[in-house]
Design an enzyme around this catalytic site. Structure first.
Site, PDB file in Angstrom:
ATOM      1  N   SER A 126      -6.738  -0.036  -6.274  1.00 24.62           N
ATOM      2  CA  SER A 126      -6.577  -1.313  -6.975  1.00 24.62           C
ATOM      3  C   SER A 126      -7.892  -1.974  -7.358  1.00 24.62           C
ATOM      4  O   SER A 126      -8.050  -3.191  -7.225  1.00 24.62           O
ATOM      5  CB  SER A 126      -5.705  -2.276  -6.157  1.00 24.62           C
ATOM      6  OG  SER A 126      -4.415  -1.745  -6.019  1.00 24.62           O
ATOM      7  N   SER A 127      -8.813  -1.159  -7.858  1.00 21.58           N
ATOM      8  CA  SER A 127     -10.060  -1.757  -8.357  1.00 21.58           C
ATOM      9  C   SER A 127      -9.783  -2.693  -9.529  1.00 21.58           C
ATOM     10  O   SER A 127     -10.448  -3.728  -9.667  1.00 21.58           O
ATOM     11  CB  SER A 127     -11.055  -0.674  -8.759  1.00 21.58           C
ATOM     12  OG  SER A 127     -10.474   0.225  -9.681  1.00 21.58           O
TER      13      SER A 127
ATOM     14  N   ASP B 172      -0.187  -4.920  -6.023  1.00 23.13           N
ATOM     15  CA  ASP B 172      -1.639  -4.780  -5.915  1.00 23.13           C
ATOM     16  C   ASP B 172      -2.323  -6.142  -5.983  1.00 23.13           C
ATOM     17  O   ASP B 172      -3.204  -6.460  -5.181  1.00 23.13           O
ATOM     18  CB  ASP B 172      -2.167  -3.881  -7.044  1.00 23.13           C
ATOM     19  CG  ASP B 172      -1.473  -2.528  -7.080  1.00 23.13           C
ATOM     20  OD1 ASP B 172      -0.794  -2.178  -6.091  1.00 23.13           O
ATOM     21  OD2 ASP B 172      -1.607  -1.827  -8.101  1.00 23.13           O
TER      22      ASP B 172
ATOM     23  N   TYR C 265       4.493   6.388 -14.994  1.00 21.71           N
ATOM     24  CA  TYR C 265       4.856   5.158 -14.283  1.00 21.71           C
ATOM     25  C   TYR C 265       5.904   4.381 -15.089  1.00 21.71           C
ATOM     26  O   TYR C 265       6.926   3.941 -14.546  1.00 21.71           O
ATOM     27  CB  TYR C 265       3.610   4.293 -14.052  1.00 21.71           C
ATOM     28  CG  TYR C 265       3.886   3.074 -13.202  1.00 21.71           C
ATOM     29  CD1 TYR C 265       3.665   3.102 -11.835  1.00 21.71           C
ATOM     30  CD2 TYR C 265       4.406   1.907 -13.762  1.00 21.71           C
ATOM     31  CE1 TYR C 265       3.943   2.002 -11.045  1.00 21.71           C
ATOM     32  CE2 TYR C 265       4.681   0.809 -12.986  1.00 21.71           C
ATOM     33  CZ  TYR C 265       4.449   0.846 -11.632  1.00 21.71           C
ATOM     34  OH  TYR C 265       4.742  -0.250 -10.861  1.00 21.71           O
TER      35      TYR C 265
HETATM   36  C1  GLA Z   1       0.801   0.986  -8.819  1.00 26.31           C
HETATM   37  C2  GLA Z   1       1.375  -0.329  -9.349  1.00 26.31           C
HETATM   38  C3  GLA Z   1       2.080  -1.075  -8.243  1.00 26.31           C
HETATM   39  C4  GLA Z   1       3.108  -0.186  -7.526  1.00 26.31           C
HETATM   40  C5  GLA Z   1       2.503   1.161  -7.154  1.00 26.31           C
HETATM   41  C6  GLA Z   1       3.524   2.134  -6.646  1.00 26.31           C
HETATM   42  O1  GLA Z   1      -0.194   0.731  -7.867  1.00 26.31           O
HETATM   43  O2  GLA Z   1       0.338  -1.138  -9.870  1.00 26.31           O
HETATM   44  O3  GLA Z   1       2.693  -2.235  -8.762  1.00 26.31           O
HETATM   45  O4  GLA Z   1       4.251  -0.033  -8.311  1.00 26.31           O
HETATM   46  O5  GLA Z   1       1.835   1.773  -8.253  1.00 26.31           O
HETATM   47  O6  GLA Z   1       4.067   1.713  -5.449  1.00 26.31           O
END
Ligand code: GLA
Length: 332
Positions: A103-104, A145, A194
């Site tokens: 999560s950078s 995140d 995704y």
């Molecule tokens: C990414 C998305 C999150 C979450 C994850 C999977 O990090 O940004 O919101 O959905 O994938 O759990």
């Protein structure tokens, strides 16, 4: 006046691909973070970073953040959502590996919002920066995140109900370590896959109703399409695993935590189909290492990182991370 903002990255212990349907997740903010130092003023945002070739230069009025190039689009996403009246000039440094699934981008967005003077609650900060991420990246990401970066609690994982947007801190017991190990595999196709998975979950919910309200994975059997059935089964079972771990962790029932992490990985591999051979091999190797309590892919999948919960010293690879407080502003 110079201000410094520190915004942490996150690792998710369990609860993958559940946030978009308002389910449960259990991430922690980690002691790898992005720091922004600078001053407010002027009519644009100018950020330089030693690790980026180009500065991010963003005017106060932005229509389409995705039209900017590189990391400037994440800054622009925040500016577009916040509509600040005053600019900012500063520098960005980070101890987070960029693009590794820690999560950078969420840390940058949360940091920029605070640098620009965002004054709302943790939940409002997370929602604003989630929208910024969606506009910048075009990926319909959930809120996990940004909420983990904004709302971290030292020494605790965060049980987040992504429907109620409620955070319950869950103490991480003494005598365990959390390690994050990069698979070496760049997250390919993560954005398009995704969005496709999110759409599948929505399609399943159109038939079954909100998956977060279902407890029995066999409820998914009512779906005619076998692919949707598997996707729904993952989400329903993963929500239950998050509840189980949130209860087992503070009780010190580490065997139960390890079992749930293994089941989570298997479900992401077989039912949600977001793992890769490289991630599977890494998880298998780590899980077979003495002192490893549990290991699973963390984040969206398709490459990126594995998280392992271990006895102290069991692993020496990757990053040893500690649960830290959420993003904060220091005024000099
Ligand atoms: C990414 C998305 C999150 C979450 C994850 C999977 O990090 O940004 O919101 O959905 O994938 O759990």
């Amino acid at each position: 006046m110079t201000l410094t903002v520190v915004a942490p990255g996150r690792v998710n212990l369990i609860g993958e691909h559940t946030d978009s349907s308002g389910g449960l997740v259990l991430p922690l903010a980690i002691d790898l973070a992005t720091t922004i130092t600078g001053t407010r003023g002027g009519d644009r945002i100018v950020l330089t970073s030693a690790t980026e070739a180009e500065p991010a230069i963003v005017p106060l009025a932005v229509d389409d953040p995705a039209a900017l190039s590189g990391w400037a689009r994440y800054v622009a996403g925040v500016v577009a959502e916040m509509a600040p009246t005053v600019g900012f000039t500063g520098t960005v440094t980070t101890t987070l590996p960029v693009g590794a699934g820690l999560s950078s981008s969420a840390a940058l967005e949360v940091g920029v919002a605070l640098a620009l003077g965002f004054g709302g609650t943790v939940v409002e900060l997370a929602e604003l920066t989630q929208r910024a991420e969606q506009r910048a990246s075009g990926v319909p990401c959930g809120v996990m995140d940004q909420l983990a970066s904004a709302g971290g609690v030292e020494g605790h994982a965060l049980l987040i109900d992504c429907h109620a947007l409620e955070i319950t801190p869950i103490a991480i017991p003494d005598g365990v370590e959390i390690r994050v190990i990069h698979s070496g595999q760049h997250r390919e196709l993560a954005a398009s896959a995704y969005a496709e998975r999110t759409a599948s979950v929505a399609a399943a919910e159109a038939v079954l109703g909100p998956l977060r309200l279902l407890v029995d994975p066999a409820s998914a059997d009512a779906l005619a399409d076998p692919v949707l059935r598997r996707r729904a089964r993952h989400v329903i079972s993963e929500n239950q695993r998050v509840s189980d771990v949130a209860a087992a962790l503070p009780a010190g029932d580490l065997q139960a935590v390890g079992r749930a992490m293994a089941a989570s990985h298997a479900s992401l591999r077989d039912d949600f189909e977001v793992s890769t051979d490289v991630l599977d091999a890494l998880v298998d190797r780590l899980a077979a290492t003495p002192g490893v309590i549990g290991a699973r892919l963390t984040g969206a999948g398709f490459g990126g990182c594995v998280v392992a919960l271990t006895r102290p010293g069991a692993l020496d690879e990757g990053w040893l991370v500690r649960a830290t407080g959420g993003a904060r502003v220091d005024l000099a």
